[in-house]
Design an enzyme around this catalytic site. Structure first.
Site, PDB file in Angstrom:
ATOM      1  N   TRP A 165       0.852  -1.196   0.000  1.00  0.00           N
ATOM      2  CA  TRP A 165       0.000   0.000   0.000  1.00  0.00           C
ATOM      3  C   TRP A 165       0.884   1.241   0.000  1.00  0.00           C
ATOM      4  CZ3 TRP A 165      -0.484   3.785   3.789  1.00  0.00           C
ATOM      5  CH2 TRP A 165       0.078   3.506   5.027  1.00  0.00           C
ATOM      6  N   SER A 166       0.334   2.297  -0.563  1.00  0.00           N
ATOM      7  CA  SER A 166       1.034   3.571  -0.700  1.00  0.00           C
ATOM      8  C   SER A 166       2.360   3.329  -1.430  1.00  0.00           C
ATOM      9  CB  SER A 166       1.206   4.228   0.672  1.00  0.00           C
ATOM     10  OG  SER A 166       1.717   5.531   0.537  1.00  0.00           O
ATOM     11  N   MET A 167       3.489   3.730  -0.851  1.00  0.00           N
ATOM     12  CA  MET A 167       4.772   3.511  -1.533  1.00  0.00           C
ATOM     13  C   MET A 167       5.077   2.029  -1.713  1.00  0.00           C
ATOM     14  SD  MET A 167       7.557   6.265  -0.409  1.00  0.00           S
ATOM     15  CE  MET A 167       7.341   8.011  -0.668  1.00  0.00           C
ATOM     16  N   GLY A 227       2.794  -0.147  -2.610  1.00  0.00           N
ATOM     17  CA  GLY A 227       2.080  -0.452  -3.851  1.00  0.00           C
ATOM     18  C   GLY A 227       2.809   0.087  -5.065  1.00  0.00           C
ATOM     19  N   LEU A 278      -2.455  -1.204  -3.283  1.00  0.00           N
ATOM     20  CA  LEU A 278      -3.495  -0.575  -2.473  1.00  0.00           C
ATOM     21  C   LEU A 278      -3.151   0.900  -2.295  1.00  0.00           C
ATOM     22  CD1 LEU A 278      -3.556  -3.406   0.198  1.00  0.00           C
ATOM     23  CD2 LEU A 278      -5.089  -3.161  -1.760  1.00  0.00           C
TER      24      LEU A 278
END
Length: 166
Positions: free
Chosen positions: A115-117, A119, A138
């Protein structure tokens, strides 16, 4: 749902140089060969932020490795490297004597996610390794989202997310 077991570095799991800490969750009563996924956390986040994905996915028959990062401030590219290193560890469990996953993994069916970085790093990993079977991103964050890879991608994003817009 399947029952699950877990492995950490204290159980003989390889210590990867490009990630910090790892847990593998696996189904104990499903029928192999198993697909697998390595998952990385986002910016300023620890392995604990994505760790619940491990038991959840393993209970559905997917071997899941959650990892931490060497630097919580690192870029998507450092998370890419961490995920690629995690895949080395995950594949190694298929041949490591004493591993409950010995001969149980389909090493041609491994994915990456985060998720975030994390992802964003998962998408970058697929650019470098065309053997990655899929990417789960995500709310992914990338400073330059142009990507060229052949892996299927599932992206969840928030319509009103100001940090990682859709």
């Amino acid at each position: 749902n399947y029952t699950i077991g877990s492995l950490t570095e204290s159980d003989g799991l390889r210590v990867g140089p490009d990630y910090k800490g790892a847990t593998i969750y696996y189904p104990t009563n499903a029928t192999p060969p198993y697909s697998g996924i390595a998952i990385a956390p986002g910016f300023v986040s620890l392995q604990s932020s994505i760790q619940n994905w491990g038991p959840f996915l393993a209970s559905h028959g997917i071997v899941t490795m959650t990892i931490g990062t060497n630097n919580i401030l690192g870029s998507p590219e450092t998370r890419r490297d961490a995920l690629l290193d995690a895949l080395v560890t995950l594949k190694g469990e298929n041949t490591r004597t004493g591993s409950p996953l010995l001969g149980q993994l389909d090493v041609n069916s491994l994915a990456v996610g985060g998720w975030s970085m994390g992802g964003g790093g998962a998408q970058r990993a697929a650019v470098l390794d065309n053997r990655i079977a899929g990417v789960v991103a995500l709310c992914p964050w990338l400073n330059s989202p142009q990507l060229d890879h052949q892996s299927p991608v599932l992206i969840f994003s928030g319509e009103n997310d100001p940090t990682a817009p859709a």
